[in-house]
Design an enzyme around this catalytic site. Structure first.
Site, PDB file in Angstrom:
ATOM      1  N   TRP A 103       0.393  -0.969  -0.220  1.00 16.78           N
ATOM      2  CA  TRP A 103       0.026   0.131  -0.035  1.00 16.78           C
ATOM      3  C   TRP A 103       0.855   1.116  -0.076  1.00 16.78           C
ATOM      4  CZ3 TRP A 103      -4.194  -0.944  -1.943  1.00 16.78           C
ATOM      5  CH2 TRP A 103      -4.690  -2.432  -1.505  1.00 16.78           C
ATOM      6  N   ASP A 172      -1.278   6.473   6.666  1.00 15.68           N
ATOM      7  CA  ASP A 172      -3.024   5.522   6.325  1.00 15.68           C
ATOM      8  C   ASP A 172      -2.514   4.697   7.227  1.00 15.68           C
ATOM      9  OD1 ASP A 172      -3.863   3.627   4.728  1.00 15.68           O
ATOM     10  OD2 ASP A 172      -2.667   3.235   3.631  1.00 15.68           O
ATOM     11  N   LYS A 196     -12.088  -2.027   8.113  1.00  9.01           N
ATOM     12  CA  LYS A 196     -11.109  -3.094   8.582  1.00  9.01           C
ATOM     13  C   LYS A 196     -11.425  -3.182  10.243  1.00  9.01           C
ATOM     14  CE  LYS A 196      -6.760  -3.216   5.290  1.00  9.01           C
ATOM     15  NZ  LYS A 196      -7.223  -4.225   4.982  1.00  9.01           N
TER      16      LYS A 196
END
Length: 361
Positions: A103, A172, A196
């Site tokens: 990511w 993030d 999540k």
């Protein structure tokens, strides 16, 4: 009613059962309004109350200072990969990125479209199995970006990286947000896709300092300016109303659990059990460096792909779903976010122990 099983999925992931039960009721009628939560106008008094409660809980739980805005956006965390540099990075500037997984690599790719990128550190040399200790920041970075938890590889920053005074730190936090206490004042932006640890897919939480909102250019598309969403209270266009509703319910559940310090203790207990088993196992081995192991995503292998596949199949049949590792790394991954029950970890360990006995060399 179908019996619920243990969901180890990395996202969308397990939600607290009380939240699902309340949502079930509110789908038909939100409180006594006679209109389901999915049907309410985002301008209605009923939904405004939902929105305000979600923001208030977010601020309370994380101790968010007054000079930060809480935004509920769309497009997932991936949309922030380009929105951040579009607003904060110009062609003659450099942004620093700590690359510790897939990511963060994707975030780098988007940032390069808008300015220069310095890779301050990378753990790609060992397939992202650790968090680098050495970080080489550029002389005057526009900001420093890192991914606090790496879902695919099972690593996690124990603390935020240090940055020079005045340099915005951007995180993030998609897969470990609100899993432990966080000092928001150390950050310029914290963002996370909800699916999540916060709620369902479709809503993205962005916590951003006021000065960074105003810093952004005005000649980029309206929807991609943070000021647009800040000035409109996340309602410049129709927001993801159901996602915000569930997120608010999850935050209330988190508050009822005792807040971030209490949930951290529960997460440490869950992950600790699983890592302790892996440490003594002669068959299953953890893949992340010991000092950098994630409390949210426990990655492990047997060393034999066929045996991994056999274990995953048996686990799925036994009601332990979602244990297959990401396609880029293989093996197994147990995602045990805030809402995942400790009983599920116990059952996983029990099954691993039995499997190990049956396949001892």
């Amino acid at each position: 009613m179908t019996e619920r099983i243990y969901n180890f999925s990395a996202g969308p992931a397990a939600l607290p059962l009380p939240v699902l039960e309340q949502a079930q009721k509110d789908l038909i009628s939100l409180g006594d309004t006679g209109i389901g939560v999915l049907e309410h106008s985002h301008r209605s008094k009923a939904f405004i109350a939902v929105y305000e409660a979600a923001e208030s809980l977010c601020r309370e739980i994380a101790g968010i200072p007054d000079n930060y805005k809480v935004l509920f956006l769309q497009g997932g965390a991936s949309s922030q990969f380009y929105m951040i540099p579009m607003n904060l990075l110009s062609k003659d500037q450099t942004a620093d990125y700590l690359v510790t997984g897939s990511w963060s690599k994707k975030a780098v790719k988007e940032a390069k479209v808008f300015g220069n990128v310095n890779i301050a550190c990378s753990s790609e040399d060992k397939n992202f199995s650790y968090i680098p200790e050495e970080v080489s920041l550029s002389e005057k970075p526009a900001y420093v970006h890192f991914t606090s938890n790496n879902t695919i590889y099972g690593t996690e920053f124990a603390t935020e990286p240090e940055v020079p005074a005045g340099v915005p730190l951007i995180c993030d936090a998609s897969s470990d947000i609100f899993s432990r206490p966080i000092d928001i004042s150390k950050y310029g932006i914290v963002y996370a896709g909800a699916q999540k640890n916060l709620g369902p897919s479709g809503v993205t939480l962005v916590i951003i300092r006021d000065d960074l909102i105003e810093q952004g250019p005005t000649d980029i598309p309206t929807m991609l300016q943070y000021r647009t969403h800040s000035e409109a209270g996340s309602m410049f266009n129709t927001p993801p109303t159901f996602g915000i509703y569930v997120l608010g319910q999850v935050l209330q559940w988190l508050k009822d659990q005792g807040g971030l310090e209490a949930i951290q203790q529960k997460n440490q207990a869950k992950a600790g059990k699983l890592y302790d088993y892996l440490e003594q196992s002669s068959l299953f081995k953890p893949t992340a460096a010991k000092q950098d192991r994630s409390l949210m995503n426990v990655t492990f292998v047997t060393g034999d792909a066929d045996l991994d596949a056999k274990f995953i199949a048996q686990a799925t049949a036994a009601g332990l779903d979602g244990l297959k590792g990401h396609r880029s790394v293989g093996g197994m991954r147990a995602s045990i976010y805030n809402a995942f029950p400790e009983a599920g970890v116990d059952k996983l360990i029990e099954m691993m122990s039995q499997f190990e006995k049956e396949h001892a060399s």
